[in-house]
Design an enzyme around this catalytic site. Structure first.
Site, PDB file in Angstrom:
ATOM      1  N   GLN A  88      37.546  36.452  50.383  1.00  0.00           N
ATOM      2  CA  GLN A  88      38.956  36.734  51.334  1.00  0.00           C
ATOM      3  C   GLN A  88      39.392  35.156  51.753  1.00  0.00           C
ATOM      4  OE1 GLN A  88      38.594  40.151  54.036  1.00  0.00           O
ATOM      5  NE2 GLN A  88      36.455  39.541  53.949  1.00  0.00           N
ATOM      6  N   HIS A 106      42.708  36.868  48.305  1.00  0.00           N
ATOM      7  CA  HIS A 106      43.793  36.557  49.272  1.00  0.00           C
ATOM      8  C   HIS A 106      44.657  35.192  48.604  1.00  0.00           C
ATOM      9  CE1 HIS A 106      42.040  39.596  52.723  1.00  0.00           C
ATOM     10  NE2 HIS A 106      42.586  40.045  51.706  1.00  0.00           N
TER      11      HIS A 106
END
Ligand code: APR
Length: 235
Positions: A88, A106
């Site tokens: 992430q 992300h």
């Protein structure tokens, strides 16, 4: 397909000096998420968003991978093709530690993209709202980061890997943002063993078969040594 799928969050980079989001004094305590991490915030004030990510790009460039990043790279070298990191994080500390099989769901602070033509390129150290896209010339350049309300990258590949995993390990994540927070359930349903390695119990700790709590630079090298010591000798 990787046997071990590892999800990492801001906590694995905390001991490299990069802030987390939701810990005491974390990034979201000092910045309004709606203003710097949403498409609406970017449309309202692109210069403020670029300032926020220029600072994070500088911090990431100055940071060094820590023992946890290095241990995961060691694991991948010892088990080629059997380890996938889904991160992430937008920093490049996994890659700088030597990991090769890394998916940034992300986005990446080292990349830029055009909001007009979707072209992407290596981000300069400082991005400016009025800088033209190198491909189409539009003044619509943005960090290649997935903001709240946008769909994460690589999801089909990630879900396929979770369905095939024998082991799912979450490291340094609070389990508070979806779809990443549900990966443990996806992996469990597919029959994988699941382990949480985190400083403190995450929001989804009860979904894991096993949980160990402490700093990543202690937990991750110990866990990697345990995996390498107990795996069957390569045929
Ligand atoms: N070692 C291990 N874990 C740590 C350490 C450490 N040294 N320091 C902090 N942690 C843990 C915290 O206990 C917390 O559970 O890391 C976690 C960090 O949680 P968050 O700050 O919520 O970060 P993360 O889970 O990565 O956030 C997910 O939210 O804001 C969005 O897009 C952003 O990718 C981010 C996503």
């Amino acid at each position: 397909m990787a046997k071990i799928v590892i999800l990492t969050g801001a906590g694995i980079s905390a001991e490299s000096g990069l802030g987390t989001f939701r810990d005491e004094g974390g990034l979201w305590a000092h910045h309004d998420l709606a203003e710097v991490a949403t498409p609406e915030g970017f449309a309202r004030n692109p210069a403020r968003v670029h300032d926020f990510y220029n600072a994070r790009r500088r911090n990431a460039a100055e940071a060094l991978p820590n023992a946890a990043h290095a241990a995961l790279a060691r694991l991948e070298r010892a088990m080629p093709g059997e380890v996938l990191i889904v991160t992430q994080n937008i920093d490049d500390l996994h890659e700088r530690a030597g990991s090769r099989s890394v998916l940034h769901m992300h986005g990446q602070i080292t990349r830029a993209r055009c909001a007009a033509c979707a072209g992407s390129w290596d981000a300069p150290p400082e991005m400016r709202a009025e800088a033209p896209c190198p491909a189409c010339g539009a003044p619509a350049t943005r960090p290649d980061i997935v903001w709240f309300g946008e769909f994460p990258h690589h999801m089909e590949e990630i879900w396929a890997a979770l369905r095939a995993a024998e082991l799912f390990v979450a490291i340094g994540t609070s389990g508070s943002v979806y779809p990443a927070a549900a990966f443990v359930q996806d992996a469990s349903r597919a029959g994988a063993h699941t382990i949480e390695l985190n400083l403190a119990p995450s929001d989804t700790v009860s979904d894991f078969a096993e949980a160990r709590h402490g700093p990543a630079t202690d937990l991750v090298p110990a866990w990697v040594e345990q995996v390498l010591a107990t795996r069957p000798a390569r045929d």
